[in-house]
Write a protein that holds these residues in place. Structure first.
Motif, PDB file in Angstrom:
ATOM      1  N   SER A 128       2.289 -13.185   3.039  1.00 28.83           N
ATOM      2  CA  SER A 128       3.171 -12.549   3.199  1.00 28.83           C
ATOM      3  C   SER A 128       2.358 -10.435   3.040  1.00 28.83           C
ATOM      4  O   SER A 128       2.545  -9.336   3.670  1.00 28.83           O
ATOM      5  CB  SER A 128       4.217 -12.500   2.040  1.00 28.83           C
ATOM      6  OG  SER A 128       3.612 -12.171   1.271  1.00 28.83           O
ATOM      7  N   ALA A 129       1.231 -10.737   2.219  1.00 28.41           N
ATOM      8  CA  ALA A 129       0.476  -9.760   1.894  1.00 28.41           C
ATOM      9  C   ALA A 129      -0.640  -9.769   3.463  1.00 28.41           C
ATOM     10  O   ALA A 129      -0.798  -8.589   4.074  1.00 28.41           O
ATOM     11  CB  ALA A 129      -0.929 -10.044   0.882  1.00 28.41           C
TER      12      ALA A 129
ATOM     13  N   GLU B 275       1.129  -5.795  10.661  1.00 29.72           N
ATOM     14  CA  GLU B 275       2.124  -4.473  10.786  1.00 29.72           C
ATOM     15  C   GLU B 275       1.177  -3.399  11.277  1.00 29.72           C
ATOM     16  O   GLU B 275       1.673  -2.609  11.297  1.00 29.72           O
ATOM     17  CB  GLU B 275       3.048  -4.333   9.902  1.00 29.72           C
ATOM     18  CG  GLU B 275       4.431  -5.435  10.012  1.00 29.72           C
ATOM     19  CD  GLU B 275       5.111  -5.476   8.967  1.00 29.72           C
ATOM     20  OE1 GLU B 275       5.744  -6.640   8.800  1.00 29.72           O
ATOM     21  OE2 GLU B 275       5.503  -4.869   8.344  1.00 29.72           O
TER      22      GLU B 275
ATOM     23  N   PRO C   1     -10.862  -8.906  -2.473  1.00 30.35           N
ATOM     24  CA  PRO C   1      -9.757  -9.064  -1.016  1.00 30.35           C
ATOM     25  C   PRO C   1      -9.291  -7.405  -1.004  1.00 30.35           C
ATOM     26  O   PRO C   1      -9.161  -6.571  -1.770  1.00 30.35           O
ATOM     27  CB  PRO C   1      -8.795  -9.824  -1.634  1.00 30.35           C
ATOM     28  CG  PRO C   1      -8.848 -11.046  -2.863  1.00 30.35           C
ATOM     29  CD  PRO C   1     -10.035  -9.643  -3.767  1.00 30.35           C
ATOM     30  N   ARG C   2     -10.168  -7.200   0.089  1.00 36.26           N
ATOM     31  CA  ARG C   2      -9.621  -5.782   0.639  1.00 36.26           C
ATOM     32  C   ARG C   2      -9.384  -4.890   1.775  1.00 36.26           C
ATOM     33  O   ARG C   2      -9.328  -6.320   2.651  1.00 36.26           O
ATOM     34  CB  ARG C   2     -10.909  -4.989   0.763  1.00 36.26           C
ATOM     35  CG  ARG C   2     -11.579  -5.034  -0.248  1.00 36.26           C
ATOM     36  CD  ARG C   2     -11.830  -4.133  -2.138  1.00 36.26           C
ATOM     37  NE  ARG C   2     -11.884  -3.258  -1.401  1.00 36.26           N
ATOM     38  CZ  ARG C   2     -12.761  -2.487  -2.198  1.00 36.26           C
ATOM     39  NH1 ARG C   2     -13.710  -2.528  -2.900  1.00 36.26           N
ATOM     40  NH2 ARG C   2     -13.108  -1.318  -2.282  1.00 36.26           N
TER      41      ARG C   2
ATOM     42  N   ASP D  55      -4.638 -15.996  -4.786  1.00 39.38           N
ATOM     43  CA  ASP D  55      -3.648 -15.622  -4.994  1.00 39.38           C
ATOM     44  C   ASP D  55      -3.217 -14.117  -4.248  1.00 39.38           C
ATOM     45  O   ASP D  55      -2.294 -13.339  -4.343  1.00 39.38           O
ATOM     46  CB  ASP D  55      -2.854 -15.315  -6.441  1.00 39.38           C
ATOM     47  CG  ASP D  55      -4.211 -13.792  -6.796  1.00 39.38           C
ATOM     48  OD1 ASP D  55      -4.812 -14.085  -6.129  1.00 39.38           O
ATOM     49  OD2 ASP D  55      -4.151 -13.859  -7.814  1.00 39.38           O
ATOM     50  N   VAL D  56      -3.516 -14.663  -2.798  1.00 37.94           N
ATOM     51  CA  VAL D  56      -3.338 -13.719  -1.902  1.00 37.94           C
ATOM     52  C   VAL D  56      -2.350 -14.432  -0.882  1.00 37.94           C
ATOM     53  O   VAL D  56      -2.636 -15.267  -0.239  1.00 37.94           O
ATOM     54  CB  VAL D  56      -4.184 -13.413  -0.936  1.00 37.94           C
ATOM     55  CG1 VAL D  56      -3.795 -12.612   0.453  1.00 37.94           C
ATOM     56  CG2 VAL D  56      -5.406 -12.229  -1.999  1.00 37.94           C
ATOM     57  N   PRO D  57      -0.657 -13.747  -0.994  1.00 40.11           N
ATOM     58  CA  PRO D  57      -0.019 -14.958   0.045  1.00 40.11           C
ATOM     59  C   PRO D  57      -0.014 -14.131   0.953  1.00 40.11           C
ATOM     60  O   PRO D  57      -0.185 -12.881   1.877  1.00 40.11           O
ATOM     61  CB  PRO D  57       1.594 -14.195  -0.841  1.00 40.11           C
ATOM     62  CG  PRO D  57       1.345 -12.806  -1.215  1.00 40.11           C
ATOM     63  CD  PRO D  57      -0.025 -12.825  -1.763  1.00 40.11           C
TER      64      PRO D  57
ATOM     65  N   ASP E  39       0.647 -20.056   3.892  1.00 40.39           N
ATOM     66  CA  ASP E  39       0.268 -19.607   3.198  1.00 40.39           C
ATOM     67  C   ASP E  39      -0.757 -19.976   2.859  1.00 40.39           C
ATOM     68  O   ASP E  39      -1.601 -21.064   3.750  1.00 40.39           O
ATOM     69  CB  ASP E  39       1.621 -19.987   2.486  1.00 40.39           C
ATOM     70  CG  ASP E  39       2.882 -19.128   1.841  1.00 40.39           C
ATOM     71  OD1 ASP E  39       1.428 -17.867   1.354  1.00 40.39           O
ATOM     72  OD2 ASP E  39       3.715 -19.225   1.495  1.00 40.39           O
TER      73      ASP E  39
ATOM     74  N   SER F  32       4.210  -8.858  -1.511  1.00 45.58           N
ATOM     75  CA  SER F  32       3.670  -8.172  -1.692  1.00 45.58           C
ATOM     76  C   SER F  32       5.152  -7.152  -0.729  1.00 45.58           C
ATOM     77  O   SER F  32       5.820  -7.465  -0.370  1.00 45.58           O
ATOM     78  CB  SER F  32       3.054  -9.287  -0.098  1.00 45.58           C
ATOM     79  OG  SER F  32       3.086 -10.086  -0.569  1.00 45.58           O
TER      80      SER F  32
ATOM     81  N   ARG G  41       0.323 -10.122   6.493  1.00 45.20           N
ATOM     82  CA  ARG G  41       1.299 -10.190   7.246  1.00 45.20           C
ATOM     83  C   ARG G  41       1.796  -8.204   7.224  1.00 45.20           C
ATOM     84  O   ARG G  41       2.013  -7.751   8.132  1.00 45.20           O
ATOM     85  CB  ARG G  41       3.087 -11.010   7.251  1.00 45.20           C
ATOM     86  CG  ARG G  41       2.773 -12.114   7.691  1.00 45.20           C
ATOM     87  CD  ARG G  41       4.195 -12.671   8.110  1.00 45.20           C
ATOM     88  NE  ARG G  41       4.755 -12.824   6.433  1.00 45.20           N
ATOM     89  CZ  ARG G  41       4.974 -13.994   6.668  1.00 45.20           C
ATOM     90  NH1 ARG G  41       3.560 -14.775   6.758  1.00 45.20           N
ATOM     91  NH2 ARG G  41       5.272 -14.068   5.471  1.00 45.20           N
ATOM     92  N   LEU G  42       2.005  -8.043   6.058  1.00 48.88           N
ATOM     93  CA  LEU G  42       1.866  -6.694   6.035  1.00 48.88           C
ATOM     94  C   LEU G  42       1.280  -5.791   6.054  1.00 48.88           C
ATOM     95  O   LEU G  42       1.048  -4.785   7.057  1.00 48.88           O
ATOM     96  CB  LEU G  42       2.386  -5.732   4.935  1.00 48.88           C
ATOM     97  CG  LEU G  42       3.489  -6.136   3.717  1.00 48.88           C
ATOM     98  CD1 LEU G  42       4.121  -6.437   2.673  1.00 48.88           C
ATOM     99  CD2 LEU G  42       4.905  -5.470   4.670  1.00 48.88           C
ATOM    100  N   ALA G  43      -0.415  -6.527   6.102  1.00 48.04           N
ATOM    101  CA  ALA G  43      -1.557  -5.945   6.914  1.00 48.04           C
ATOM    102  C   ALA G  43      -1.434  -5.899   8.033  1.00 48.04           C
ATOM    103  O   ALA G  43      -1.688  -4.228   8.138  1.00 48.04           O
ATOM    104  CB  ALA G  43      -2.492  -6.493   5.992  1.00 48.04           C
TER     105      ALA G  43
ATOM    106  N   ARG H 174       3.111  -3.182   0.707  1.00 47.65           N
ATOM    107  CA  ARG H 174       2.222  -2.269   1.047  1.00 47.65           C
ATOM    108  C   ARG H 174       2.598  -0.634   0.867  1.00 47.65           C
ATOM    109  O   ARG H 174       3.651  -0.558   1.615  1.00 47.65           O
ATOM    110  CB  ARG H 174       2.152  -2.274   2.961  1.00 47.65           C
ATOM    111  CG  ARG H 174       0.636  -1.357   3.724  1.00 47.65           C
ATOM    112  CD  ARG H 174       1.164  -2.108   5.246  1.00 47.65           C
ATOM    113  NE  ARG H 174       2.164  -1.369   5.824  1.00 47.65           N
ATOM    114  CZ  ARG H 174       2.903  -1.899   6.188  1.00 47.65           C
ATOM    115  NH1 ARG H 174       2.721  -3.011   6.454  1.00 47.65           N
ATOM    116  NH2 ARG H 174       4.136  -0.996   7.358  1.00 47.65           N
TER     117      ARG H 174
ATOM    118  N   GLY I 294     -11.033 -13.711  -6.286  1.00 43.40           N
ATOM    119  CA  GLY I 294     -11.030 -14.286  -5.831  1.00 43.40           C
ATOM    120  C   GLY I 294      -9.747 -13.970  -4.499  1.00 43.40           C
ATOM    121  O   GLY I 294      -8.943 -12.993  -4.415  1.00 43.40           O
TER     122      GLY I 294
ATOM    123  N   VAL J 178      -4.785  -4.635  -3.622  1.00 47.59           N
ATOM    124  CA  VAL J 178      -5.696  -5.139  -2.696  1.00 47.59           C
ATOM    125  C   VAL J 178      -6.008  -4.010  -1.874  1.00 47.59           C
ATOM    126  O   VAL J 178      -5.687  -2.892  -1.215  1.00 47.59           O
ATOM    127  CB  VAL J 178      -5.475  -6.158  -1.285  1.00 47.59           C
ATOM    128  CG1 VAL J 178      -6.549  -6.257  -0.450  1.00 47.59           C
ATOM    129  CG2 VAL J 178      -4.828  -6.970  -2.392  1.00 47.59           C
ATOM    130  N   ALA J 179      -7.342  -3.246  -2.517  1.00 46.10           N
ATOM    131  CA  ALA J 179      -8.409  -1.438  -1.939  1.00 46.10           C
ATOM    132  C   ALA J 179      -8.605  -1.984  -0.910  1.00 46.10           C
ATOM    133  O   ALA J 179      -8.867  -2.930  -0.092  1.00 46.10           O
ATOM    134  CB  ALA J 179      -8.039  -1.672  -3.526  1.00 46.10           C
TER     135      ALA J 179
END
Lengths: 322, 198
Positions: A243-244, A250, A270-271, A239-241, A175, B159, A246-248, B161, A236, B190-191
């Motif tokens: 888990s985000a 996958e 964040p993109r 607050d990007v966890p 994290d 989160s 990890r999903l990305a 997706r 900024g 998050v785009a």
């Protein structure tokens, strides 16, 4: 060229140390409380030692360096927002004396670009600021070479600290808080990391690029739109966890703090980007991607921070003044 | 009629008409449609996907099953050609979606573009199912796939997706819809970097 350097942090010191290799000599250096002036050129080693041991660069007043007999002022004091002082006044003093100014300090270029351009127009001195965007990466000069009127957008990863944190979070499944602490231990993140992780630093760089595009494309600078930090839409990475990320991952993607500048907008957020794509640089690497009208897309990646790296961009600018 | 596949419905306009399959959709009679599906790699999935087509009066012409070419998420792309009237085509696409089958492309116009994004925040406390329904309610957008990760339950931010399908040229509208809902619920989007993904 004879250089005066204001600011004796990592970049200022590296400029002093490397100037000789590039065929220039340093005749004056100032930090926030002292200055040294040596018309015959000063000894870099002695200066760096004195700064490290005594916390000052010399016995003079900081103003002495600005009054010295130099060709180029290198402005490397810490970036400040709003009126961008004292950096802005240092540059003004140099330009009003018909000297050139090369900035590593983002403040004046991001917050007072029109003022800076007006000062340069009124005198014989020129203003350059390659070191303010992407450290060692020749972002500004590449945009100038392609010509701002033929650049439709510039985007990229422009903050090494935020990129290091996102890279580690994705690679280790950790994290934000955990990785931030690690980055602080490694010296990659400051004790107060706000400037980097809230996107402010990346936004300033994008604002500078937007100004270069806007003023560069305008026939008359009076018609060009000026950008400041207030014009930037900034998010900024705090607050990007994990888990985000990890999903990305996958889905073959990852998250990067991407800054974008066009002639009309500045945005940092964040993109989602392809995991193995060009923009997904790792660690403290930066990348600048230039979208052109006739030359397709140009990508330049490299080290976006560091004393010698940023000093090399400063000295390249000095070389361009010729 | 000599080149009509076996079992094709009678063409009311006769054989001398131009083949309606080429531009599809304008002919009141049957025309050829292509749907692109993504199937989960499990036994019976292909049959389950074909059943709604046959059950709703579609006349299967060909099936291209790219078993060796999986998507990054391990799904198998399948392209199905069938003949149906325009009305029945709409019914068939609806029936496929009702079966939970990911319809990536239907015909040439609808849902031709895909958009993957992340939603971050208190997704469960802010009623994820309502969030998704409201995205679906937007005429240009359909939710094709959702993955949720809530490692700390509802205690911490979670989160999701989302893979959205949008009509050609309407991905920006789809994104705006999601942003509006997210802002209202205090979520972050998050785009993807539009036009840059290759």
């Amino acid at each position: 060229m004879r250089l005066a350097v204001t600011g004796a942090g990592a970049v200022g010191r590296s400029v002093v140390e490397l100037a000789g290799e590039y065929g220039h000599e340093v005749v004056a250096v100032a930090d926030s409380s002292s200055a040294v002036v040596a018309d015959a050129g000063l000894d870099p080693e002695a200066l760096v030692t004195r700064k490290a041991e005594a916390g000052v660069v010399g016995d003079g007043d900081p103003g002495d360096a600005l009054a010295a007999d130099y060709d180029v002022l290198v402005e490397a004091t810490p970036t400040t927002l709003g009126d961008a002082e004292p950096g802005f006044s240092h540059v003004r003093t140099a330009l009003e004396r018909d000297r050139h100014a090369v900035l590593a300090n983002k403040g004046p270029v991001a917050e007072r670009y029109a003022d800076l351009r007006a000062l340069a127009r009124d005198g014989d001195g020129d203003v350059r600021f390659e070191a303010t965007v992407g450290g060692a990466i020749p972002a500004i000069s590449t945009v100038e070479d392609v010509e701002p009127g033929h650049v439709t957008a510039v985007r990229g990863v422009l903050n090494g600290t935020a990129n290091f944190i996102l890279t580690r979070m994705a690679a280790e499944g950790l994290d934000y808080d955990h990785v931030l602490a690690e980055a602080q231990d490694l010296g990659v993140a400051e004790a107060d990391p706000s400037f980097d992780v809230d996107g402010t630093d990346a936004a300033l760089k994008c604002v500078i690029l937007a100004n270069v595009l806007s003023f560069g494309a305008a026939d008359d600078p009076a018609d060009a739109r000026e950008f400041t930090l207030d014009d930037a839409d900034v998010e900024g990475i705090r607050d990007v966890p994990g888990s985000a990320l990890r999903l990305a991952a996958e889905d073959g993607r990852t998250v990067r703090l991407i800054g974008e500048a066009t002639g009309g907008t500045v945005r940092v957020a964040p993109r989602l980007v392809p995991e193995n794509g060009t923009l997904a640089v790792s660690g403290t690497q930066n990348i600048v991607q230039i979208e052109t009208s006739h030359a397709g897309r140009l990508n330049i990646s490299g080290l976006g921070a560091g004393g010698p790296e940023t000093a090399s961009a400063v000295l390249s600018d000095v070389g361009r003044l010729g | 009629m000599s080149d009509a596949p076996d079992g094709a419905p009678e063409d009311p306009e006769g054989a001398d008409e131009a083949d309606p399959a080429v531009d599809g959709g304008h002919d009141p009679g049957s025309s050829t449609h292509t749907v692109r599906l993504e199937l989960v790699d499990e036994p019976g999935q292909l049959l389950a996907a074909l059943q709604p087509i046959a059950d709703n009066g579609g006349n299967l012409l060909s099936i291209y099953h790219e078993r060796g070419n999986k998507t990054p998420r391990g799904r198998i792309p399948v392209e199905v050609d069938f003949e149906a009237t325009a009305d029945r085509f709409e019914v068939i696409v609806g029936a496929l979606r009702d079966e939970g089958i990911a319809v990536m492309q239907a015909g040439t116009e609808r849902y031709a573009e895909e958009l993957t994004l992340l939603l971050v925040g208190h997704l469960i406390d802010t009623d994820l199912s309502d969030t998704l329904s409201r995205i679906e309610a937007d005429a240009s957008t359909s939710v094709a796939d959702v993955s949720l990760a809530a490692p700390q339950g509802t205690a911490e931010a979670s989160s999701a997706r989302l893979r959205l399908e949008a009509r050609t040229g309407e991905t920006a509208d789809a994104l705006e819809t999601v942003r509006g809902i997210a802002e209202e619920k205090g979520l972050r989007v998050v785009a993807p970097l539009a036009g840059v993904e290759t």
